[in-house]
Design a protein around this motif. Structure first.
Motif, short mmCIF file in Angstrom:
data_model
loop_
_atom_site.label_atom_id
_atom_site.label_comp_id
_atom_site.label_asym_id
_atom_site.label_seq_id
_atom_site.Cartn_x
_atom_site.Cartn_y
_atom_site.Cartn_z
N ALA A 157 2.28 1.90 -3.40
CA ALA A 157 1.24 2.48 -4.26
C ALA A 157 1.05 3.96 -3.95
O ALA A 157 0.88 4.79 -4.86
CB ALA A 157 -0.07 1.72 -4.06
N THR A 158 1.12 4.33 -2.67
CA THR A 158 0.97 5.73 -2.28
C THR A 158 2.12 6.58 -2.81
O THR A 158 1.91 7.68 -3.35
CB THR A 158 0.93 5.84 -0.74
OG1 THR A 158 -0.21 5.13 -0.24
CG2 THR A 158 0.85 7.30 -0.31
N ARG B 236 0.83 -1.21 0.00
CA ARG B 236 0.00 0.00 0.00
C ARG B 236 0.87 1.26 0.00
O ARG B 236 0.54 2.24 -0.67
CB ARG B 236 -0.93 0.00 1.22
CG ARG B 236 -1.93 1.15 1.23
CD ARG B 236 -2.89 1.03 2.37
NE ARG B 236 -2.22 1.20 3.66
CZ ARG B 236 -2.86 1.09 4.83
NH1 ARG B 236 -4.14 0.77 4.87
NH2 ARG B 236 -2.18 1.28 5.95
N SER C 51 1.45 -4.25 -5.56
CA SER C 51 0.01 -4.06 -5.66
C SER C 51 -0.49 -4.53 -7.02
O SER C 51 0.13 -4.22 -8.05
CB SER C 51 -0.33 -2.57 -5.47
OG SER C 51 -1.68 -2.34 -5.80
N PRO C 52 -1.61 -5.27 -7.06
CA PRO C 52 -2.14 -5.74 -8.35
C PRO C 52 -2.65 -4.60 -9.23
O PRO C 52 -2.88 -4.80 -10.43
CB PRO C 52 -3.27 -6.68 -7.94
CG PRO C 52 -3.67 -6.22 -6.57
CD PRO C 52 -2.41 -5.74 -5.92
N ASN C 53 -2.82 -3.42 -8.65
CA ASN C 53 -3.32 -2.28 -9.43
C ASN C 53 -2.22 -1.51 -10.15
O ASN C 53 -2.50 -0.54 -10.85
CB ASN C 53 -4.08 -1.32 -8.50
CG ASN C 53 -5.27 -1.98 -7.85
OD1 ASN C 53 -5.97 -2.78 -8.47
ND2 ASN C 53 -5.51 -1.67 -6.58
N LEU C 54 -0.99 -1.96 -9.96
CA LEU C 54 0.15 -1.30 -10.61
C LEU C 54 0.85 -2.26 -11.55
O LEU C 54 0.69 -3.48 -11.46
CB LEU C 54 1.13 -0.78 -9.56
CG LEU C 54 0.59 0.29 -8.61
CD1 LEU C 54 1.56 0.53 -7.46
CD2 LEU C 54 0.33 1.59 -9.36
N SER C 55 1.66 -1.72 -12.43
CA SER C 55 2.37 -2.53 -13.42
C SER C 55 3.84 -2.64 -13.03
O SER C 55 4.54 -1.64 -12.90
CB SER C 55 2.24 -1.88 -14.81
OG SER C 55 3.03 -2.58 -15.75
N ASN D 206 2.73 4.70 -12.59
CA ASN D 206 1.81 3.57 -12.44
C ASN D 206 2.52 2.22 -12.46
O ASN D 206 1.90 1.17 -12.58
CB ASN D 206 0.75 3.58 -13.55
CG ASN D 206 1.35 3.50 -14.94
OD1 ASN D 206 2.56 3.28 -15.09
ND2 ASN D 206 0.52 3.68 -15.96
N GLY D 207 3.84 2.23 -12.31
CA GLY D 207 4.58 0.98 -12.26
C GLY D 207 6.08 1.22 -12.31
O GLY D 207 6.54 2.34 -12.56
N ALA E 14 1.81 6.99 -6.59
CA ALA E 14 0.74 7.94 -6.93
C ALA E 14 1.23 9.37 -6.76
O ALA E 14 0.95 10.25 -7.59
CB ALA E 14 -0.48 7.68 -6.05
#
Length: 213
Positions: free
Chosen positions: A74-75, A71, A97-101, A83-84, A78
């Motif tokens: 990811a913060t 987390r 995080s699965p939301n990032l590449s 994004n990766g 952002a």
């Protein structure tokens, strides 16, 4: 007539002691060391000093628990509008995080590394007094090119990896003493003869550190 070269060589030979020479290890151990080799700080002041030094170098510093690493990454990304990142082969999956590449480094060429948004790595040790992160280029730390070419580096440092002094930190790496290391004290920066400060000459211009406590 004796040549200048022969005169120099004669002086060198006369300056070299004859007889049995001491072993290199004995010579090394006999050197007087007046600098601090063992730190005195307790855990929290030690970590605060490490953070202070990093911020002096204009590095970003974030704290989190081990369960919050993904987390927090990811913060941070952002905040950096990313994004990766590229990752070494052995970065723990729990960090991602699965939301990032995340692109695993499988020997990317230098020109490809120059175009990636940045790199995420762990470290092998850190020094509070100098705000230094030490990479031994294990599968988790990544190869040297991976941490020198991209413009952005996000490094995860665990609290128990932080020592107060450099001798203490190097003492933790005795099992890896034969491996090449890279020491990172803040984002890469240098100054020319006119004292013009330039970032990114010898490594990433931007460094963020996540301190896991």
């Amino acid at each position: 007539m004796t040549s200048a070269r022969e005169q120099i060589l004669t002086r060198i030979r006369s300056a070299i002691p004859t007889g049995e020479r001491p072993a290199a290890r004995d010579v090394h151990n006999a050197v007087a060391r007046q600098y601090s080799r063992v730190g005195q700080l307790q855990r929290e002041p030690l970590l605060e000093l490490f953070e202070e030094r990093l911020r002096d170098y204009e590095a970003g510093v974030y704290r989190c628990s081990e369960g919050e690493i993904a987390r927090t990454i990811a913060t941070v990304l952002a905040a950096r509008a990313k994004n990766g990142l590229v990752i070494p082969s052995s970065v723990p999956r729990s960090w991602l995080s699965p939301n990032l590449s995340f692109l695993a480094d499988d020997g990317l060429c230098y020109s490809a590394l120059d175009k990636v948004p940045g790199v995420l790595t762990g470290c092998s040790a850190a020094v509070a007094l100098s705000g230094t992160v030490i990479l031994v280029h294990t599968p988790e730390d990544g190869r040297r090119a991976l941490t020198l070419i991209p413009d952005y580096h996000l490094c995860v440092v665990f609290a128990d990896q932080v020592s107060e002094t450099l001798p203490e930190a190097l003492g933790k790496l005795q099992d890896q003493a034969a491996m090449p290391i890279t020491t990172i004290s803040g984002p890469s920066a240098t100054s020319d003869i006119e004292m013009t400060r330039v970032k990114g000459v010898h490594g990433p211009r931007v460094l963020d550190v996540i301190l896991v406590i």
